[in-house]
Scaffold this motif. Structure first.
Motif, PDB file in Angstrom:
ATOM      1  N   ILE A 109       8.368  46.225 -44.269  1.00 49.73           N
ATOM      2  CA  ILE A 109       6.874  46.430 -45.128  1.00 49.73           C
ATOM      3  C   ILE A 109       7.143  46.457 -46.593  1.00 49.73           C
ATOM      4  O   ILE A 109       8.113  46.598 -47.240  1.00 49.73           O
ATOM      5  N   LYS A 168      -1.817  48.466 -38.646  1.00 51.63           N
ATOM      6  CA  LYS A 168      -0.748  49.146 -39.024  1.00 51.63           C
ATOM      7  C   LYS A 168       0.046  49.621 -37.501  1.00 51.63           C
ATOM      8  O   LYS A 168       1.081  49.526 -37.533  1.00 51.63           O
ATOM      9  N   ASN A 176      -7.895  48.571 -41.453  1.00 55.90           N
ATOM     10  CA  ASN A 176      -6.920  48.005 -40.632  1.00 55.90           C
ATOM     11  C   ASN A 176      -5.793  48.856 -40.154  1.00 55.90           C
ATOM     12  O   ASN A 176      -4.824  48.581 -39.890  1.00 55.90           O
ATOM     13  N   ARG A 183      -8.147  39.470 -39.920  1.00 51.42           N
ATOM     14  CA  ARG A 183      -7.655  40.438 -39.077  1.00 51.42           C
ATOM     15  C   ARG A 183      -7.231  39.697 -37.787  1.00 51.42           C
ATOM     16  O   ARG A 183      -6.195  40.077 -37.169  1.00 51.42           O
ATOM     17  N   GLY A 192      -1.378  41.272 -44.096  1.00 49.20           N
ATOM     18  CA  GLY A 192      -1.585  42.755 -44.107  1.00 49.20           C
ATOM     19  C   GLY A 192      -2.729  43.007 -44.918  1.00 49.20           C
ATOM     20  O   GLY A 192      -3.543  44.190 -44.650  1.00 49.20           O
ATOM     21  N   ARG A 193      -3.152  42.601 -45.930  1.00 45.63           N
ATOM     22  CA  ARG A 193      -4.313  42.974 -46.653  1.00 45.63           C
ATOM     23  C   ARG A 193      -5.701  42.462 -46.699  1.00 45.63           C
ATOM     24  O   ARG A 193      -6.686  43.125 -47.120  1.00 45.63           O
ATOM     25  N   ASN A 203      -4.862  49.762 -45.081  1.00 44.35           N
ATOM     26  CA  ASN A 203      -4.243  50.107 -43.504  1.00 44.35           C
ATOM     27  C   ASN A 203      -3.381  51.188 -43.646  1.00 44.35           C
ATOM     28  O   ASN A 203      -2.661  51.529 -42.529  1.00 44.35           O
ATOM     29  N   ALA A 215       1.414  46.913 -36.096  1.00 43.30           N
ATOM     30  CA  ALA A 215       2.808  46.639 -36.565  1.00 43.30           C
ATOM     31  C   ALA A 215       3.992  47.496 -36.291  1.00 43.30           C
ATOM     32  O   ALA A 215       5.103  47.140 -36.263  1.00 43.30           O
ATOM     33  N   LEU A 258       1.586  47.212 -46.859  1.00 40.66           N
ATOM     34  CA  LEU A 258       0.969  48.402 -46.509  1.00 40.66           C
ATOM     35  C   LEU A 258       0.231  48.844 -48.032  1.00 40.66           C
ATOM     36  O   LEU A 258       0.515  48.843 -49.177  1.00 40.66           O
ATOM     37  N   GLN A 306      -3.596  38.338 -38.335  1.00 40.84           N
ATOM     38  CA  GLN A 306      -2.634  39.502 -38.395  1.00 40.84           C
ATOM     39  C   GLN A 306      -2.315  40.051 -37.186  1.00 40.84           C
ATOM     40  O   GLN A 306      -1.209  40.162 -36.518  1.00 40.84           O
ATOM     41  N   PHE A 312       4.736  43.230 -43.426  1.00 36.69           N
ATOM     42  CA  PHE A 312       3.455  43.709 -43.467  1.00 36.69           C
ATOM     43  C   PHE A 312       3.324  44.377 -44.497  1.00 36.69           C
ATOM     44  O   PHE A 312       4.011  45.283 -44.887  1.00 36.69           O
TER      45      PHE A 312
END
Length: 727
Positions: free
Chosen positions: A388, A373, A369, A327, A319-320, A362, A376, A357, A330, A355
């Motif tokens: 998360i 999110k 991103n 990307r 996610g980061r 995001n 997700a 956050l 993900q 994921f």
């Protein structure tokens, strides 16, 4: 005449000759040999010691024989006598309890053994083989290896020494963060094959599946690929370069030398402007290859069976990453999960998806991103995962950001050679304390509760130190994939010991706990949610445990931490044992289960925001393992509601999961939530209970399972039935 009570309860006359015969048999096995005078004298000494007793147990007589031998000049006979006695004891145990368990497994009648882990299909030969070996290993470990005080406390139900079927019989550990980056970058040996650095995302994903399978066969807990989007991004780049070169050859008829001379990268504006057709071709093919690679990876994980007879318990954290390659990974993970498995689109149980956050990455609409999110959130409404992580809260609670190992076990911060290290680290094991039992014993006295707690914590420390000692001195060759090929970040030689991997917080060792809710109710006679003073009492108990773990850490130099035990089977085992000893106690032993760690009672009707607020203060003390989650009605048509809860959780708890209905009936086509009953699950539309024509997914603890295929134990099923929606 003294009477002797035998082990089967029958009473017979004392017979001196039986002592002499047993001693002569022991003497035959010694180097010195038989001495009838000593045998006669030992028998006379035993008679002298018991002559005033009307009745004596056979065990007491044997103890007297051992005492007399140890004070004689024939201690060598004592060794043989004791050894033979232990062998006979083991055989008797095998014929009774052990034999019963084995038969219960082989004839599929022992539901407790068969349902102890909802990730294991106890109907299959590999799993039955593992369970059978586990029964024997646990029995041997308790008889000859684990400290007696620990065994007694475990069997009584005061504590639970986890995973005795694996540890200490084997020098294995619990869960870990696989150092996938190190393995892929530097190569490794797997079986008979020497694996080089992959040249594409397809190969990297395939190799990742094999690494996960191998690691899962050498440990007994879960494994996590920490920030998999960042780790595998270089191989997406390699695929892009491969496709770009192919495009140059076919679209532009470029020769080999010219193609090789180009500096090819995804973010090259020059390439995009000079060779737009080729650039677009490479981008589209790389995107498709990435999606296909992660589809294959998901299928491989769900079709693999590790050496212990279960699907590898794997977790992907992501996610980061903000580059195009990161990307794409993900998106590929989420798109494949949304698609589901097979033509029916069933919800996969593994890998668990988490994921991360992070504000500026995001969290908000203006973040780069944010679109991922939203993807997700859609995935979570359809498949429950991803859970998360709040990046700032994880850093606050654990000292640095990293994903949990498997379900919920977190590592603390660790710095080596001025570099922060997460990957390759592991947890050495868990011992859990039965808090409700101590509260019941304390009979409403808080001071008595803490006195009993101190006594049992001393046993827990001994149990955990024994786990550490069992791993000390272990040589790297026992698990090459872990210690020689890089999974733990180590490249040791076969005869090297792993001791340095255990020290100074590099690995963790965890004190677990269960049932804060029942503990407070037993001590104070009121529900913890309804009283702010009692809420603080619950926090104080966990804080006390945390301080004790910190004390042990300071005393020993090992990474002791407090862990909120998932308690899949333990919620039932502890409650059942306490009901047997203390009877049915309203709100405590009458439900058939104890509440998971610090969680709010599952049948408490409240909003998700209130539940999050209630649980938010615990993770800072239980930093070695934690998770919060809420139960919802279907959110497929209301993703904004889920986003609101995620954003609320982001500010308050480090780790949060969403439970939404994702069941499917393959007979009538119903999609939603099956009815949970004490007998299992049924379709509310056509009452279908057939596991072959239904897909039922539930969060067992921190991870999902499919109880229609692999049923929960009785206590966990009762807990699932009791769950209410948070609205």
């Amino acid at each position: 005449m003294t009477k002797v009570t035998k082990r089967d309860g029958t009473v017979v006359d004392f017979n001196k000759q039986k002592i002499i015969d047993a001693l002569l048999k022991a003497m035959i096995r010694t180097e010195i040999g038989i001495d009838t005078n000593i045998a006669e004298n030992i028998a006379k000494q035993v008679i002298t010691n018991i002559k005033d007793r009307e009745k004596v147990d056979i065990e007491n007589i044997q103890d007297e024989v051992v005492t007399a031998l140890m004070s004689s000049k024939r201690k060598d006979v004592a060794v043989e006598y004791i050894g033979h006695r232990e062998v006979r004891s083991l055989k008797r145990r095998e014929r009774s309890c052990l034999d019963k368990k084995v038969q219960g497994l082989l004839y599929l009648t022992d539901t407790e053994v068969m349902s102890e882990n909802s990730n294991k299909d106890s109907q299959t030969i590999p799993t039955q083989r593992d369970l059978l070996a586990g029964i024997m290993a646990k029995d041997f470990a308790q008889a000859y290896m684990i400290p007696k005080r620990v065994v007694k406390a475990h069997n009584n139900g005061d504590i639970h020494q986890h995973d005795q079927d694996y540890s200490p019989y084997f020098p294995s550990f619990n869960c870990m963060l696989i150092d996938l980056r190190e393995m892929l970058e530097n190569g490794f040996k797997l079986g008979n094959a020497q694996i080089e650095t992959p040249k594409s995302i397809t190969t990297a994903a395939a190799v990742t599946a094999q690494i996960i399978a191998q690691v899962s066969s050498h440990i007994y807990g879960g494994n996590t690929i920490n920030e998999i989007d960042k780790v595998l991004a270089p191989y997406v780049t390699k695929s892009f370069i491969k496709h770009f070169r192919t495009g140059m050859e076919w679209l532009y008829n470029a020769d080999f030398k010219y193609i090789q001379s180009l500096e090819i990268s995804v973010d090259s504006l020059e390439l995009a402007s000079r060779f737009p057709r080729c650039y677009d071709y490479a981008m589209r093919l790389t995107e498709k290859e990435t999606v296909d690679a992660f589809q294959s990876l998901e299928y491989e994980i769900n079709t693999l069976v590790s050496a212990n007879g279960q699907t590898p318990f794997s977790t992907f954290g992501f996610g980061r990453g903000t580059t195009w390659e990161e990307r794409q990974i993900q998106k590929a993970i989420l798109k494949n999960r949304i698609r589901g498995l097979g033509k029916e689109g069933k919800t996969p149980v593994f890998p668990k998806l988490i994921f991360a956050l992070e504000d500026g990455v995001n969290l908000k609409p203006e973040d780069i991103n944010y679109d991922i999110k939203k993807l997700a959130i859609k995935c979570s409404t359809l498949r429950m995962y991803p859970d998360i992580l709040s990046v700032p809260k994880v850093k606050e609670v654990t000292g640095s950001f990293k994903n949990p190992m498997g379900c919920r076990s977190f590592l603390g911060q660790y710095i080596e050679n001025e570099k922060e290290i997460h990957n390759g680290r592991f947890n050495m094991g868990v011992t859990t304390i039965n808090l409700p039992r101590l509260a019941i014993k304390a009979n409403g006295s808080e001071s008595e509760f803490y006195e009993l707690l101190d006594e049992m914590l001393d046993v827990c420390k001994e149990a955990l130190m024994y786990r550490i000692e069992r791993l000390k001195g272990v040589k790297a060759k026992v698990a090459p994939i872990l210690y020689m090929e890089g999974a733990t970040g180590a490249r040791l030689q076969a005869e090297d010991t792993i001791d340095h991997l255990l020290d100074n917080d590099r690995s963790s060792i965890s004190l677990g706990y269960i049932g804060v809710h029942e503990t407070v109710l037993s001590l104070f006679g009121n529900h913890i949610f309804d009283d702010l003073v009692l809420r603080q009492k619950g926090i104080n108990i966990v804080k006390y445990l945390s301080n004790k773990a910190a004390q042990w850490k300071a005393e020993t130099g090992y990474g002791f931490s407090l862990y909120s035990t998932p308690a899949e089977s333990l919620c039932y085992r502890f409650c059942k044992l306490d009901e047997e000893q203390f009877g049915v106690i309203k709100g405590i032993t009458d439900k058939g289960y104890y509440t998971n760690s610090f969680h709010l009672d599952v049948n408490k009707k409240t909003s998700p925001f209130e539940k999050i607020i209630f649980e938010k203060d615990y993770p800072q003390y239980a930093s070695g393992g934690f998770i919060s989650y809420c139960e919802f009605d279907a959110l497929v048509n209301n993703p904004e509601a889920l986003e609101a809860v995620w954003d609320f959780a982001y500010e308050r708890v480090p780790y949060f999961g969403t439970n939404t209905p994702v069941d499917k009936c393959l007979e009538c086509g119903f999609e939603g939530e099956f009815e949970a009953t004490v007998m299992g699950f049924k379709c509310p539309n056509c009452e279908n209970r057939n596991p072959k024509t239904s897909s039922v997914i539930r969060r067992c603890c921190g991870y999902l399972s499919e109880p229609s295929q692999r049923p929960f134990n009785k206590g966990k099923q009762n807990e699932v039935v009791s769950r209410v929606k948070h609205k």
